[in-house]
Design an enzyme around this catalytic site. Sequence first.
Site, PDB file in Angstrom:
ATOM      1  N   GLY A  47      24.662  41.646 -30.385  1.00  0.00           N
ATOM      2  CA  GLY A  47      23.493  41.415 -29.546  1.00  0.00           C
ATOM      3  C   GLY A  47      22.600  42.614 -29.289  1.00  0.00           C
ATOM      4  CD  GLU A 101      27.233  44.415 -23.995  1.00  0.00           C
ATOM      5  OE1 GLU A 101      26.648  44.283 -25.080  1.00  0.00           O
ATOM      6  OE2 GLU A 101      28.393  44.013 -23.781  1.00  0.00           O
ATOM      7  CG  ASP A 102      23.658  41.960 -25.675  1.00  0.00           C
ATOM      8  OD1 ASP A 102      24.640  42.304 -24.974  1.00  0.00           O
ATOM      9  OD2 ASP A 102      23.737  41.025 -26.503  1.00  0.00           O
ATOM     10  CG  ASP A 105      27.349  36.199 -18.165  1.00  0.00           C
ATOM     11  OD1 ASP A 105      26.895  35.932 -17.056  1.00  0.00           O
ATOM     12  OD2 ASP A 105      27.823  35.332 -18.921  1.00  0.00           O
ATOM     13  CE  LYS A 133      22.658  35.191 -18.194  1.00  0.00           C
ATOM     14  NZ  LYS A 133      23.460  34.224 -18.980  1.00  0.00           N
ATOM     15  CG  PHE A 154      22.218  30.803 -22.760  1.00  0.00           C
ATOM     16  CD1 PHE A 154      23.437  31.464 -22.805  1.00  0.00           C
ATOM     17  CD2 PHE A 154      21.501  30.633 -23.937  1.00  0.00           C
ATOM     18  CE1 PHE A 154      23.939  31.945 -24.000  1.00  0.00           C
ATOM     19  CE2 PHE A 154      22.005  31.105 -25.140  1.00  0.00           C
ATOM     20  CZ  PHE A 154      23.224  31.757 -25.170  1.00  0.00           C
ATOM     21  CB  VAL A 155      18.141  34.964 -21.907  1.00  0.00           C
ATOM     22  CG1 VAL A 155      17.504  34.709 -20.553  1.00  0.00           C
ATOM     23  CG2 VAL A 155      19.268  35.978 -21.779  1.00  0.00           C
ATOM     24  CG  ASP A 161      24.121  34.578 -30.550  1.00  0.00           C
ATOM     25  OD1 ASP A 161      24.462  35.355 -29.621  1.00  0.00           O
ATOM     26  OD2 ASP A 161      24.899  33.750 -31.042  1.00  0.00           O
ATOM     27  NE  ARG A 167      23.055  37.405 -33.567  1.00  0.00           N
ATOM     28  CZ  ARG A 167      23.893  37.559 -32.545  1.00  0.00           C
ATOM     29  NH1 ARG A 167      23.515  38.193 -31.463  1.00  0.00           N
ATOM     30  NH2 ARG A 167      25.118  37.072 -32.589  1.00  0.00           N
TER      31      ARG A 167
END
Length: 177
Positions: A47, A101-102, A105, A133, A154-155, A161, A167
Amino acid sequence: MEKQVLDKLFVPYLSKADIHSAIEQMGQKINADYEGKKPLFIAILNGSFMFASDLFKQIEIPAEISFIKLASYKGTKSSGSVVTAIGLESDVFERDVIIVEDIVDTGKTLSEFLPQLMHQQPRSLKVCALLHKKEATKFPITIDYMGFEIPNLFVVGYGLDYNGYGRNIDQIMQIAE
Ligand code: 5GP
């Protein structure tokens, strides 16, 4: 404009310009904080590939970057799942490490990975995440450099992805409710 990824519909959430200016600010802060140091960025695939690439271009101090994948195995009943890093060739001993990190969560991934990395005795260990988040937190993680706090929805896009797709979208899109 909304976009379909597989069976789900997504709406624009963070534009290219939003993302770019957040990354510029994160980069400037890192440049200032790490002046005189040679940090090692460790980006977590898949990600974070776009984010890591754009962030790294903002770095003006001498720095290295390495890309890893985290694989999670079912451990024994008592320990639950165990995360291992694949492809970490750089020696982190006494390095100033910045994890890229993308999205954070629940915090589970990093809460398992960071203590493992600490065993290798980096001089310092910080976390840089584009998205957080906060409401989804189950395992609190200190995020030292953060792009955006986002709601628990959710994104996709900008490297993130939905079942492997989306992506390549050049902005971040949120699932349509
Ligand atoms: P955590 O371990 O913090 O619960 O989850 C981190 C990982 O979950 C992220 O690296 C990412 O792969 C995935 N993830 C969590 N939320 C989202 C989301 O909204 N969209 C996408 N595409 N992946 C997510």
